[in-house]
Design an enzyme around this catalytic site. Structure first.
Site, PDB file in Angstrom:
ATOM      1  N   ILE A  19       0.833  -1.201   0.000  1.00 53.70           N
ATOM      2  CA  ILE A  19       0.000   0.000   0.000  1.00 53.70           C
ATOM      3  C   ILE A  19       0.867   1.251   0.000  1.00 53.70           C
ATOM      4  O   ILE A  19       0.577   2.230  -0.695  1.00 53.70           O
ATOM      5  CB  ILE A  19      -0.947   0.008   1.226  1.00 53.70           C
ATOM      6  N   ASP A  68      13.678   3.063  11.460  1.00 57.27           N
ATOM      7  CA  ASP A  68      12.767   2.119  12.097  1.00 57.27           C
ATOM      8  C   ASP A  68      11.737   2.882  12.918  1.00 57.27           C
ATOM      9  O   ASP A  68      12.036   3.410  13.997  1.00 57.27           O
ATOM     10  CB  ASP A  68      13.552   1.157  12.989  1.00 57.27           C
ATOM     11  N   ASN A 100       1.706   4.817   7.308  1.00 55.76           N
ATOM     12  CA  ASN A 100       1.310   3.561   6.681  1.00 55.76           C
ATOM     13  C   ASN A 100       1.979   2.337   7.309  1.00 55.76           C
ATOM     14  O   ASN A 100       1.396   1.260   7.328  1.00 55.76           O
ATOM     15  CB  ASN A 100       1.634   3.611   5.182  1.00 55.76           C
ATOM     16  N   SER A 151      -5.451   2.860   8.882  1.00 55.61           N
ATOM     17  CA  SER A 151      -6.014   2.040   9.943  1.00 55.61           C
ATOM     18  C   SER A 151      -6.448   0.694   9.353  1.00 55.61           C
ATOM     19  O   SER A 151      -5.806   0.167   8.446  1.00 55.61           O
ATOM     20  CB  SER A 151      -7.180   2.779  10.612  1.00 55.61           C
ATOM     21  N   SER A 152      -7.523   0.138   9.852  1.00 59.62           N
ATOM     22  CA  SER A 152      -8.006  -1.155   9.380  1.00 59.62           C
ATOM     23  C   SER A 152      -9.428  -1.362   9.885  1.00 59.62           C
ATOM     24  O   SER A 152      -9.802  -0.838  10.943  1.00 59.62           O
ATOM     25  CB  SER A 152      -7.112  -2.285   9.903  1.00 59.62           C
ATOM     26  N   TYR A 165      -3.624  -6.296  17.435  1.00 65.62           N
ATOM     27  CA  TYR A 165      -3.629  -5.522  16.196  1.00 65.62           C
ATOM     28  C   TYR A 165      -4.856  -4.632  16.117  1.00 65.62           C
ATOM     29  O   TYR A 165      -4.755  -3.428  15.807  1.00 65.62           O
ATOM     30  CB  TYR A 165      -3.590  -6.471  14.996  1.00 65.62           C
ATOM     31  N   LYS A 169      -5.102  -0.314  15.980  1.00 64.03           N
ATOM     32  CA  LYS A 169      -5.776   0.477  14.954  1.00 64.03           C
ATOM     33  C   LYS A 169      -6.880   1.351  15.559  1.00 64.03           C
ATOM     34  O   LYS A 169      -7.131   2.468  15.083  1.00 64.03           O
ATOM     35  CB  LYS A 169      -6.333  -0.437  13.862  1.00 64.03           C
ATOM     36  N   VAL A 197      -6.632  -6.519   1.684  1.00 65.08           N
ATOM     37  CA  VAL A 197      -5.912  -5.924   0.557  1.00 65.08           C
ATOM     38  C   VAL A 197      -4.926  -6.957   0.019  1.00 65.08           C
ATOM     39  O   VAL A 197      -4.321  -7.706   0.794  1.00 65.08           O
ATOM     40  CB  VAL A 197      -5.161  -4.649   0.990  1.00 65.08           C
TER      41      VAL A 197
END
Length: 277
Positions: A19, A68, A100, A151-152, A165, A169, A197
């Protein structure tokens, strides 16, 4: 071709592939200069090749920068290196930030470890916070800046194995709303939350996760495959994942001048997947 982002500078974390690389391509095609961030030395050549491609194809300046984001000093180092590469006379301005970079170490509740928790929160939550903090002095003063956090759907869907996870987000979306107020004179701040994705990150999920999300996928309008779509092996028959370019298109839209009245929002770039609130 119109180049509405001509001369602007974007910092995109995790942009050597996936992405992030698609977002870099989208913004570069609109005239934006790009600081391409990557973490691992194994991505150096990939990032260099992408920078060269974007520079040649779009007549912009693209520079690969290793830093990093999951370390306390990484985000500040990224900004310092960007400044060293894009400083012009007495002026250095970061117009766009795309948070991202992200990792997922999914596990059922009994198997979640403290190292997994800490590593995921460092990259997915602390990293974006420290990057925006380090960049704040260099943001525009006229509200023309743009910050987009990736985000997700996992922030609100409660998929199994995603205690950590999904939590990161949700935290990123909470920070999005706070930053939209604190940085209102500098930039709009929005989040984009994709569903599945294309790429190795989704395909690497455990079978229990893939089984749990199957019903959601089958009822998501734009995830129904049509003629010519490439089959995604990790998805149910007759469905398709989002393409990285489709997510990049939504991000690119939020970075434009026309999106100047949108801030503090979570934009659902998930093909119409039903969300729980």
């Amino acid at each position: 071709m119109s180049r509405p982002l001509e001369g602007k500078l974007a910092i995109i974390t995790g942009s050597s592939r996936g992405i992030g690389a698609a977002i870099a391509e989208n913004l570069a095609s609109k005239g934006c200069n790009i600081a391409l961030n990557y973490t691992s030395p194994s991505s150096t050549e990939i990032a260099k090749a992408l920078a060269a491609k974007l520079t040649s194809a779009h007549n912009i300046k693209a520079v690969p920068i290793q830093a990093d984001i999951g370390t306390p000093e990484g985000p500040a180092s990224l900004v310092q290196q960007a400044r060293a590469n894009f400083y012009s006379g007495d002026h250095f301005q970061v117009d766009i930030i795309i948070n991202n970079a992200g990792i997922a170490q999914n596990a059922l509740l009994p198997d979640v470890t403290i190292p997994q928790f800490e590593a995921t929160y460092r990259v997915n939550v602390l990293g974006p916070l420290l990057l925006v903090q380090a960049t704040q002095p260099y943001l525009p003063k006229d509200r023309s800046g743009r910050i987009v956090n990736i985000s997700s759907v996992s922030s609100s869907t409660g998929f199994v194995t995603q205690s950590v996870y999904g939590g990161t987000k949700a935290a990123l979306e909470a920070m999005t709303r706070t930053w939209s107020r604190e940085l209102a004179q500098n930039a709009t701040v929005n989040a984009v939350n994709p569903g599945p994705v294309e790429g190795p990150m989704y395909a690497s999920n455990a079978e229990v996760f893939l089984e749990g999300i199957e019903g959601w996928i089958k009822h998501t309008p734009l995830m129904k495959a049509h003629e010519g779509d490439v089959k995604d092996e990790s998805l149910p028959e007759g469905t398709r994942a989002a393409r990285t370019g489709e997510i990049a298109g939504v991000v690119g839209m939020l970075c434009g001048k026309e999106a100047g009245w949108i801030t503090g929002q979570v934009v659902c770039a998930n093909g119409g997947m039903v969300m729980l609130h």
